[in-house]
Design a protein around this motif. Structure first.
Motif, PDB file in Angstrom:
ATOM      1  N   GLU A 215       0.780  -1.176   0.078  1.00 46.45           N
ATOM      2  CA  GLU A 215       0.012   0.000  -0.023  1.00 46.45           C
ATOM      3  C   GLU A 215       0.834   1.354  -0.040  1.00 46.45           C
ATOM      4  O   GLU A 215       1.954   1.475   0.724  1.00 46.45           O
ATOM      5  CB  GLU A 215      -0.762  -0.027   1.276  1.00 46.45           C
ATOM      6  CG  GLU A 215      -1.903   1.181   1.424  1.00 46.45           C
ATOM      7  CD  GLU A 215      -2.904   1.201   2.614  1.00 46.45           C
ATOM      8  OE1 GLU A 215      -3.723   1.719   2.440  1.00 46.45           O
ATOM      9  OE2 GLU A 215      -2.324   0.338   3.472  1.00 46.45           O
ATOM     10  N   ASP A 216       0.577   2.195  -0.932  1.00 43.21           N
ATOM     11  CA  ASP A 216       1.121   3.515  -0.643  1.00 43.21           C
ATOM     12  C   ASP A 216      -0.051   4.607  -1.191  1.00 43.21           C
ATOM     13  O   ASP A 216      -1.306   4.275  -0.882  1.00 43.21           O
ATOM     14  CB  ASP A 216       2.302   3.572  -1.603  1.00 43.21           C
ATOM     15  CG  ASP A 216       1.966   3.883  -3.211  1.00 43.21           C
ATOM     16  OD1 ASP A 216       0.601   3.610  -3.337  1.00 43.21           O
ATOM     17  OD2 ASP A 216       2.760   3.483  -4.013  1.00 43.21           O
ATOM     18  N   GLU A 217       0.255   5.559  -1.299  1.00 38.74           N
ATOM     19  CA  GLU A 217      -0.795   6.934  -1.430  1.00 38.74           C
ATOM     20  C   GLU A 217      -1.439   6.578  -2.618  1.00 38.74           C
ATOM     21  O   GLU A 217      -2.691   7.166  -2.656  1.00 38.74           O
ATOM     22  CB  GLU A 217       0.125   8.295  -1.535  1.00 38.74           C
ATOM     23  CG  GLU A 217       0.735   8.686  -0.242  1.00 38.74           C
ATOM     24  CD  GLU A 217      -0.198   9.115   0.853  1.00 38.74           C
ATOM     25  OE1 GLU A 217      -1.534   9.131   0.626  1.00 38.74           O
ATOM     26  OE2 GLU A 217       0.337   9.388   2.055  1.00 38.74           O
ATOM     27  N   TYR A 218      -1.128   5.799  -3.694  1.00 39.16           N
ATOM     28  CA  TYR A 218      -1.762   5.766  -4.811  1.00 39.16           C
ATOM     29  C   TYR A 218      -2.450   4.533  -5.190  1.00 39.16           C
ATOM     30  O   TYR A 218      -3.530   4.499  -5.660  1.00 39.16           O
ATOM     31  CB  TYR A 218      -0.577   5.937  -6.018  1.00 39.16           C
ATOM     32  CG  TYR A 218       0.167   6.983  -6.000  1.00 39.16           C
ATOM     33  CD1 TYR A 218      -0.092   8.298  -6.549  1.00 39.16           C
ATOM     34  CD2 TYR A 218       1.487   6.940  -5.292  1.00 39.16           C
ATOM     35  CE1 TYR A 218       0.523   9.408  -6.703  1.00 39.16           C
ATOM     36  CE2 TYR A 218       2.241   8.206  -5.640  1.00 39.16           C
ATOM     37  CZ  TYR A 218       1.739   9.378  -6.078  1.00 39.16           C
ATOM     38  OH  TYR A 218       2.582  10.820  -6.122  1.00 39.16           O
ATOM     39  N   LEU A 219      -1.904   3.306  -4.594  1.00 41.51           N
ATOM     40  CA  LEU A 219      -2.522   2.129  -5.021  1.00 41.51           C
ATOM     41  C   LEU A 219      -2.224   1.181  -3.781  1.00 41.51           C
ATOM     42  O   LEU A 219      -1.597   1.409  -2.935  1.00 41.51           O
ATOM     43  CB  LEU A 219      -1.858   1.448  -6.253  1.00 41.51           C
ATOM     44  CG  LEU A 219      -0.562   1.483  -6.431  1.00 41.51           C
ATOM     45  CD1 LEU A 219       0.029   0.019  -6.086  1.00 41.51           C
ATOM     46  CD2 LEU A 219      -0.006   1.484  -7.945  1.00 41.51           C
ATOM     47  N   ALA A 220      -2.816  -0.052  -3.992  1.00 40.12           N
ATOM     48  CA  ALA A 220      -2.518  -1.233  -3.002  1.00 40.12           C
ATOM     49  C   ALA A 220      -2.888  -2.433  -3.609  1.00 40.12           C
ATOM     50  O   ALA A 220      -3.559  -2.584  -4.906  1.00 40.12           O
ATOM     51  CB  ALA A 220      -3.792  -0.964  -1.690  1.00 40.12           C
ATOM     52  N   VAL A 221      -2.251  -3.524  -3.280  1.00 39.99           N
ATOM     53  CA  VAL A 221      -2.483  -4.915  -3.490  1.00 39.99           C
ATOM     54  C   VAL A 221      -2.895  -5.699  -2.487  1.00 39.99           C
ATOM     55  O   VAL A 221      -2.152  -5.510  -1.367  1.00 39.99           O
ATOM     56  CB  VAL A 221      -1.205  -5.558  -4.072  1.00 39.99           C
ATOM     57  CG1 VAL A 221      -1.568  -6.963  -4.476  1.00 39.99           C
ATOM     58  CG2 VAL A 221      -0.654  -4.681  -5.410  1.00 39.99           C
ATOM     59  N   ILE A 222      -4.176  -6.213  -2.364  1.00 38.98           N
ATOM     60  CA  ILE A 222      -4.492  -7.012  -1.613  1.00 38.98           C
ATOM     61  C   ILE A 222      -4.880  -8.507  -1.676  1.00 38.98           C
ATOM     62  O   ILE A 222      -4.961  -8.779  -3.134  1.00 38.98           O
ATOM     63  CB  ILE A 222      -6.032  -6.586  -0.917  1.00 38.98           C
ATOM     64  CG1 ILE A 222      -7.021  -6.541  -1.862  1.00 38.98           C
ATOM     65  CG2 ILE A 222      -5.772  -4.950  -0.259  1.00 38.98           C
ATOM     66  CD1 ILE A 222      -8.050  -7.514  -1.813  1.00 38.98           C
ATOM     67  N   PHE A 223      -4.983  -9.322  -1.037  1.00 40.80           N
ATOM     68  CA  PHE A 223      -5.502 -10.674  -1.248  1.00 40.80           C
ATOM     69  C   PHE A 223      -7.008 -11.126  -1.224  1.00 40.80           C
ATOM     70  O   PHE A 223      -7.470 -10.714  -0.178  1.00 40.80           O
ATOM     71  CB  PHE A 223      -4.512 -11.679  -0.226  1.00 40.80           C
ATOM     72  CG  PHE A 223      -5.142 -13.293  -0.278  1.00 40.80           C
ATOM     73  CD1 PHE A 223      -4.969 -14.154  -1.603  1.00 40.80           C
ATOM     74  CD2 PHE A 223      -5.833 -13.717   0.788  1.00 40.80           C
ATOM     75  CE1 PHE A 223      -5.432 -15.021  -1.513  1.00 40.80           C
ATOM     76  CE2 PHE A 223      -6.290 -15.125   0.725  1.00 40.80           C
ATOM     77  CZ  PHE A 223      -5.987 -15.846  -0.420  1.00 40.80           C
ATOM     78  N   LYS A 224      -7.293 -11.428  -2.111  1.00 36.81           N
ATOM     79  CA  LYS A 224      -8.724 -11.694  -2.365  1.00 36.81           C
ATOM     80  C   LYS A 224      -9.206 -13.093  -1.990  1.00 36.81           C
ATOM     81  O   LYS A 224      -8.667 -14.134  -2.744  1.00 36.81           O
ATOM     82  CB  LYS A 224      -9.473 -11.491  -3.690  1.00 36.81           C
ATOM     83  CG  LYS A 224     -11.029 -11.712  -3.526  1.00 36.81           C
ATOM     84  CD  LYS A 224     -11.126 -12.041  -5.168  1.00 36.81           C
ATOM     85  CE  LYS A 224     -12.487 -12.648  -5.311  1.00 36.81           C
ATOM     86  NZ  LYS A 224     -12.755 -14.077  -4.786  1.00 36.81           N
ATOM     87  N   PRO A 225      -9.782 -13.680  -0.806  1.00 36.45           N
ATOM     88  CA  PRO A 225     -10.074 -14.838  -0.483  1.00 36.45           C
ATOM     89  C   PRO A 225     -11.085 -15.490  -1.724  1.00 36.45           C
ATOM     90  O   PRO A 225     -11.801 -14.788  -2.097  1.00 36.45           O
ATOM     91  CB  PRO A 225     -10.582 -15.125   0.836  1.00 36.45           C
ATOM     92  CG  PRO A 225     -10.562 -13.693   1.490  1.00 36.45           C
ATOM     93  CD  PRO A 225     -10.317 -12.800   0.205  1.00 36.45           C
ATOM     94  N   ALA A 226     -11.105 -16.874  -1.860  1.00 38.95           N
ATOM     95  CA  ALA A 226     -11.884 -17.546  -2.771  1.00 38.95           C
ATOM     96  C   ALA A 226     -13.218 -17.571  -1.608  1.00 38.95           C
ATOM     97  O   ALA A 226     -13.467 -17.200  -0.850  1.00 38.95           O
ATOM     98  CB  ALA A 226     -11.714 -18.843  -2.976  1.00 38.95           C
ATOM     99  N   GLY A 227     -14.369 -17.296  -2.877  1.00 43.61           N
ATOM    100  CA  GLY A 227     -15.954 -17.187  -2.215  1.00 43.61           C
ATOM    101  C   GLY A 227     -16.186 -15.843  -1.905  1.00 43.61           C
ATOM    102  O   GLY A 227     -17.127 -15.801  -1.084  1.00 43.61           O
ATOM    103  N   VAL A 228     -15.643 -14.913  -2.320  1.00 47.92           N
ATOM    104  CA  VAL A 228     -16.249 -13.591  -1.968  1.00 47.92           C
ATOM    105  C   VAL A 228     -16.172 -12.578  -3.429  1.00 47.92           C
ATOM    106  O   VAL A 228     -15.415 -12.695  -4.104  1.00 47.92           O
ATOM    107  CB  VAL A 228     -14.960 -12.527  -1.210  1.00 47.92           C
ATOM    108  CG1 VAL A 228     -15.832 -11.445  -0.672  1.00 47.92           C
ATOM    109  CG2 VAL A 228     -14.755 -13.562   0.326  1.00 47.92           C
ATOM    110  N   LEU A 229     -17.301 -11.915  -3.723  1.00 52.65           N
ATOM    111  CA  LEU A 229     -17.438 -10.979  -4.926  1.00 52.65           C
ATOM    112  C   LEU A 229     -16.377  -9.838  -4.700  1.00 52.65           C
ATOM    113  O   LEU A 229     -16.177  -9.334  -3.590  1.00 52.65           O
ATOM    114  CB  LEU A 229     -18.937 -10.539  -4.794  1.00 52.65           C
ATOM    115  CG  LEU A 229     -19.937 -11.672  -5.323  1.00 52.65           C
ATOM    116  CD1 LEU A 229     -21.249 -10.984  -5.131  1.00 52.65           C
ATOM    117  CD2 LEU A 229     -19.536 -12.226  -6.729  1.00 52.65           C
ATOM    118  N   VAL A 230     -15.860  -9.456  -5.732  1.00 53.48           N
ATOM    119  CA  VAL A 230     -15.269  -8.200  -5.813  1.00 53.48           C
ATOM    120  C   VAL A 230     -16.001  -7.053  -5.707  1.00 53.48           C
ATOM    121  O   VAL A 230     -15.727  -5.865  -4.892  1.00 53.48           O
ATOM    122  CB  VAL A 230     -14.326  -8.213  -7.026  1.00 53.48           C
ATOM    123  CG1 VAL A 230     -13.486  -6.965  -7.302  1.00 53.48           C
ATOM    124  CG2 VAL A 230     -13.235  -9.414  -7.134  1.00 53.48           C
ATOM    125  N   SER A 231     -17.047  -6.997  -6.270  1.00 54.03           N
ATOM    126  CA  SER A 231     -18.066  -5.995  -6.219  1.00 54.03           C
ATOM    127  C   SER A 231     -19.232  -6.183  -6.728  1.00 54.03           C
ATOM    128  O   SER A 231     -19.297  -7.484  -7.329  1.00 54.03           O
ATOM    129  CB  SER A 231     -17.340  -4.676  -7.218  1.00 54.03           C
ATOM    130  OG  SER A 231     -17.191  -5.045  -8.750  1.00 54.03           O
TER     131      SER A 231
END
Length: 290
Positions: free
Chosen positions: A84-100
């Motif tokens: 994570e910084d001021e511009y962007l982030a990278v996260i881990f998405k678990p299986a079984g969850v909608l993105v949006s």
């Protein structure tokens, strides 16, 4: 409502309609449609008064853009933040969850409580800039400012973000190859390499496969592997009759992201190890880094 940005109009040679003048003056709402929508929502003030789309600007006015209040409740769901910084982030998405989407329980609704608010002037609610299917786990790229979201979306469009996936597939498979089966009548391309194969009484073979999608069609990898007769283990949409597994979900994981940071011009590489369910089938992975 809170003030988001303001702009002092310089002297103009001739009057201009507000919705035309306002294009690009605010970093958090730079487009014609976005600015017009803000006016109609009552989020634009001119000299302290709510503006309309019929208003003309003559010069010298103070234009203010307000922050729309949100009654949307945050989804209380802890996320693993890889970067994570001021511009962007990278996260881990678990299986079984909608993105949006329209559902409450989505990654998008959980981001605000898991990420730090950007201090940059065009900060927005953090939002995903690409998709991962509901049953797929792995790395998800997030934009934290308006300009970052636009820049990252552009990187995807020009194919300057390299994505690597790993899957476990069913059946006898070539050691490597390229799949160019059209998806939704659109040109599509995926490259695959088989890393390991083991015999299986039910499936003949199970294969640990590394995948590189060169285009970004919906369900592309799942459709491509099914199309060559090697569907992904646990896929309940693209499968071969009598070989459907109901056990541990879909064996597809977004394991690696590579791209150049659009603002600091630094090469970034993020990796996320394979889930335990992969390692139960291929125990040698416990001593390997993919």
């Amino acid at each position: 409502m809170k003030l988001k940005e303001q702009h002092k109009v310089p002297q103009l040679e001739q009057p201009i309609r507000l919705q035309e003048y306002g294009i690009g003056i605010f970093t958090t709402n730079p487009t014609r449609s976005g600015f017009k929508k803000a006016i109609k929502k009552g989020l634009v003030l001119v000299n302290g008064k709510t503006a309309t789309t019929a208003l003309f600007i003559n010069g010298g006015e103070l234009i203010e853009l307000l922050q729309e209040e949100s009654n949307k409740k945050a989804f209380d769901f802890p996320l693993e933040v890889i970067f994570e910084d001021e511009y962007l982030a990278v996260i881990f998405k678990p299986a079984g969850v909608l993105v949006s989407g329209n559902s409450f329980a989505t990654i998008a609704n959980a981001l605000e409580q898991n990420l730090k608010k950007s201090t940059l002037k065009d900060a927005v609610l953090p939002r995903p800039v690409h998709r991962l299917d509901y049953p797929t786990s792995g790395l998800l790229l997030i934009g934290k400012t308006n300009t970052a979201t636009i820049a990252l979306t552009k990187l995807f469009e020009v194919k300057e973000i390299e994505k690597t996936y790993h899957a476990i597939t069913i059946g006898n498979m070539k050691s490597s190859g390229e799949i160019t089966i059209p998806v939704d009548d659109k040109e599509s391309q995926s490259q695959f390499t088989v890393l390991q194969s083991i015999p299986s009484e039910k499936y003949t073979f199970l294969n640990l496969v590394e995948l590189h999608p060169k285009t970004g069609r919906r369900h592309q990898l799942r459709k491509h592997l099914h199309g060559i007769g090697n569907p992904i283990l646990g896929d309940k949409e693209y499968y071969i009759e009598a070989l459907l597994s109901y056990g541990n979900g879909l064996y597809l994981h977004a394991s690696k992201l590579e791209f150049t940071h659009p603002f600091i011009n630094q090469k970034l590489i993020f990796e996320k190890e394979l889930p335990k369910k992969f390692k139960r089938i291929f125990p040698d992975l416990l001593n390997q880094s993919l």
